[in-house]
Design an enzyme around this catalytic site. Sequence first.
Site, PDB file in Angstrom:
ATOM      1  N   GLY A  73       1.025   0.479  -0.333  1.00  0.00           N
ATOM      2  CA  GLY A  73       1.621  -0.846  -0.296  1.00  0.00           C
ATOM      3  C   GLY A  73       2.976  -0.891   0.377  1.00  0.00           C
ATOM      4  O   GLY A  73       3.829  -1.709   0.042  1.00  0.00           O
ATOM      5  N   SER A 152      -1.979   5.251   2.254  1.00  0.00           N
ATOM      6  CA  SER A 152      -0.955   4.437   2.912  1.00  0.00           C
ATOM      7  C   SER A 152       0.435   4.919   2.485  1.00  0.00           C
ATOM      8  O   SER A 152       0.761   6.085   2.681  1.00  0.00           O
ATOM      9  CB  SER A 152      -1.184   2.960   2.599  1.00  0.00           C
ATOM     10  OG  SER A 152      -0.420   2.140   3.455  1.00  0.00           O
TER      11      SER A 152
END
Length: 509
Positions: A73, A152
């Site tokens: 995120g 991520s």
Amino acid sequence: MQHLEDDLFKAPLPAPLWLDTFEAVDKHIMCHQSTLSPLPRTSILQDDCLITNVFVPDTEQTKLPVIVYVHGGAYQIGYGNMFTPKALVKSKKVIAVTFNYRLGAHGFLCLGTEDIPGNAGMKDQVALLRWVQKNIAKFGGNPNDVTIAGYSAGSSAADLLMLSKSTKGLFKEVIPESGASVGVWSVQIDPLEIAKEFAISQNFTDVDDFYALEEFYKSAPFEVLTSANFLTRSDSTFMFVPCIERYTETERFLDDAPVNILKSGNYNKVPLLYGFANMEGLLRVQMGYDLFTYKMNSKFSDFLPGDLKFESEAQKEEVAKQIKEFYFGDKAIAEETILAYIDYFTDVLFAYPTLRAVKYHAEAGNNQVYLYEYSFPENQMLPKSIQTKIRGANHCAQTQAVFDPPPKDSPWAHLDNKSEDFIRLRAIMRELWLNFITTGKPVPSASSLPAWPPANASRAPYMSLTMPPQLVDGPLLERRTRFWDAIYDKYYRTPVPPSTPPPKIHSDL
């Protein structure tokens, strides 16, 4: 007297001790985060948000290997159970752990002071790993057989955890999925400048008074601290992310730039399952495509990675011209060149940092780096005129393959692929990941899967993860990687810690 705001940006306190049975019910507690976050309707945002989720298989076996997943995120949004690892746990081979950590300015403001030393969010992760070592045996896990993984920003975080002196002895393997410690967005280039920039955006102008700046952050409500629009920055950075800390009396998470640590070889060399999806840059098609293409055609140099530095504006424009011609030739950045646009952001954000790190690992003597490119074409939510040209895998598509299918009411429900080929590949992916977690190799000697040797400094060989998976002897993205090697060898700007704060001026008035 110590005030609450004095502790907001510090390392977490020790976990509480329970004298009675604790009812461990998921109350959907999450850390304060950007308003851009697509959170479930049941979310409860609060500052006391450090929640851990332990997934235990239905088995009497003990001392199971443990996989700890760091959520992604951009270090600005997300929560531990954004995606769940139940399918891995149902194998009865592992225990899985997910968790929350502080985000945005709350987690990654870095002023280098006693109250705001930096990396609070990373210190939350270290505290979690220490909690796992101390407590996971009670759940049937082996505290001496822990793998850390992430997707991520969680991938970048797992990569950084491997380089930190504070995590020594807490893990045995690392699985970074689409994100590298040396990436442009993984570490703040200049933390004090970032702090000033955000404060100015909130109409605070006294940014050159260091202690006034510190007080601004300590007194700002979470609604202010989470208001940054991190998605539209043209230099591929996200503002508040991990930083290099200056020396203070508190424990530092990161004391040098990741590039320097890797080149020195002074880090814990463990097996790495390292890679990315072949069209990571699709992320930039889904987010800001129209705005970005317009601005890139107007002034491409604004879109160079933020970790490059130049002696003059003329030099910067010359390098920008070289890069634009390498990807787009003499054509405009538009639907006609959509694949080049995807390649550019694939390389800048994810592929090149990973491949750069692989080279440094091999040169430092780590001969246990297993490199892959995931390329199975997936469902895309793109304009129809573009969609017909896309045959590849979006950002963190490999994570989607390994984790559980997203729930129907999830913002990511459209990513679920029910084709027969994908179902077969998903089973193979989970087998590879479980092999790595349990043995340190994605393909042990007794496996029926294609042999998978570790990569060398030329970024070869690597596994092409599609259906069927295939080992490729040659270097991964060789032409594009060599191009960026030449750029970064000449123009790289090494991240720095915040400078020493000025002396406080005391007054009796």
